[in-house]
Write a protein that holds these residues in place. Structure first.
Motif, PDB file in Angstrom:
ATOM      1  N   ILE A 115      -4.012  12.577   6.662  1.00  0.00           N
ATOM      2  CA  ILE A 115      -3.987  11.716   5.479  1.00  0.00           C
ATOM      3  C   ILE A 115      -2.546  11.274   5.242  1.00  0.00           C
ATOM      4  N   ASN A 117       0.290   8.424   3.090  1.00  0.00           N
ATOM      5  CA  ASN A 117       0.556   7.460   2.037  1.00  0.00           C
ATOM      6  C   ASN A 117       0.171   6.071   2.556  1.00  0.00           C
ATOM      7  N   LYS A 118      -0.337   5.218   1.697  1.00  0.00           N
ATOM      8  CA  LYS A 118      -0.827   3.906   2.149  1.00  0.00           C
ATOM      9  C   LYS A 118       0.261   2.981   2.669  1.00  0.00           C
ATOM     10  N   MET A 171       2.424  16.149  -0.714  1.00  0.00           N
ATOM     11  CA  MET A 171       2.122  14.719  -0.601  1.00  0.00           C
ATOM     12  C   MET A 171       2.446  13.987  -1.901  1.00  0.00           C
ATOM     13  N   LEU A 189      -6.933  15.315  -2.008  1.00  0.00           N
ATOM     14  CA  LEU A 189      -5.901  14.332  -1.678  1.00  0.00           C
ATOM     15  C   LEU A 189      -6.420  12.899  -1.776  1.00  0.00           C
ATOM     16  N   HIS A 195      -3.480   7.387  -1.182  1.00  0.00           N
ATOM     17  CA  HIS A 195      -3.664   8.106   0.079  1.00  0.00           C
ATOM     18  C   HIS A 195      -4.858   7.571   0.862  1.00  0.00           C
TER      19      HIS A 195
END
Length: 318
Positions: A115, A117-118, A171, A189, A195
């Motif tokens: 996973i 961060n965008k 995160m 998350l 995410h």
């Protein structure tokens, strides 16, 4: 004379009966249990009395992560553990407390994920970034395989050792740009809209094998353990099929998930029945997967022992 014969015969039958019980477990089978949807079948079996029905006394010792199951086993707190093949291979490579894989709980088909961060659009974007993973267990393997899909290696990123229990915090404070995880942490998350998943185990089908392993010492002392474990597992499997709402509610509560969240995570794995165990454990495919995993662990210096031992790790009682 006839009465004396009956007395002697009665004594002999009693002795035979006692002798036959010597292989029965006289102490609980202690199993370290890591949070994962497939492993919760053990809790279901415990709750519904299925272990008791087959004559097996099981004590489930809950821990927080796969690394914790390793530690609990190697420290002698338990006789067995839930884990992936990765942790089982690592333990066997240590040669401290040999074990055998006795039951395959499931194959992960999307449950294990990276996973990010965008701002990280794909695995390729991890180059030069801090990535969190439990370096002593499954996480480092999934990370390596994910990086390979983008023609990267562990040398192309900065690996930060982060346990599952710390993943959400690391995160959220952006100490790491991505994290290798699985339910229930992955569910938590992904509640954060910033995410998303950039890699999952569906891209390496049947490579992530979840298993139950028991020490050689315990199996040698109580050889009927595996058969009884299969029987109890089959009862739990059938209960899940026949009473899905109740079974899922029992297991979901243990992971802190809603019934819907648990059902979704359960759909990301291939759960194995008790009746499939013998053919699954004896399947050459499983040994080839284990050998591949071992070679990868050797390559990334997670173990330092040649992989000849892997084919002997799988146990089927006769």
């Amino acid at each position: 004379m006839n009465q004396a014969f009956k007395i002697i015969l009665s004594i002999l039958l009693s002795l035979i009966s006692l002798s036959g019980c010597q292989s029965e477990p006289t102490q609980p089978l202690r199993i370290a249990l890591n949070p994962w949807p497939g492993y919760e079948m053990l809790f279901l079996a415990k709750q519904k009395g299925f272990f008791e029905q087959v004559g097996l006394d099981v004590e489930l010792v809950r821990v927080s992560s796969l690394a914790d199951t390793q530690r609990a086993y190697l420290n002698g707190r338990v006789d067995g553990l839930t884990s992936t093949l990765i942790e089982a291979i690592q333990i066997q490579a240590f040669s401290i407390k040999p074990l055998k894989v006795v039951l395959v709980t499931d194959f992960s088909l999307g449950g294990d994920v990276i996973i990010a961060n965008k701002t990280i659009k794909s695995v390729a974007d991890l180059k030069g970034k801090n990535v969190g993973a439990p370096v002593s267990s499954l996480g480092i393997y999934v990370l390596q395989r994910g990086l390979q899909s983008a023609s990267l290696s562990l040398e192309d990123i900065k690996v930060i050792n982060v346990e599952q229990t710390s993943g959400v915090k690391e995160m959220n404070n952006q100490r790491v740009s991505a994290f290798v995880t699985y339910p229930p942490v992955s569910v938590e998350l992904l509640k954060n809209p910033n995410h998303h998943i950039i890699f999952d185990s569906a891209q390496i089908p049947k490579e992530i094998v979840d298993v139950i392993s028991i020490s050689d010492t315990y199996l040698n002392q109580y050889p009927a353990t595996q058969t009884k474990l299969w029987q109890a597992w089959q009862k739990a499997y059938l209960y899940l099929e026949q009473n899905p709402d109740d079974a899922k509610a029992i297991m979901a509560e243990q992971l802190g998930l809603s019934n819907e969240e648990f059902s979704e995570t359960l759909s990301s794995l291939q759960l194995m029945s008790g009746e499939q165990q013998s053919s699954t454990i004896e399947d050459p495919f499983l040994r080839s997967v284990a050998k591949q995993i071992c070679n990868t662990l050797l390559q990334i210096n997670s173990i330092d022992k040649p992989c000849d031992f892997v084919s002997q790790m799988f146990y089927v009682s006769k």
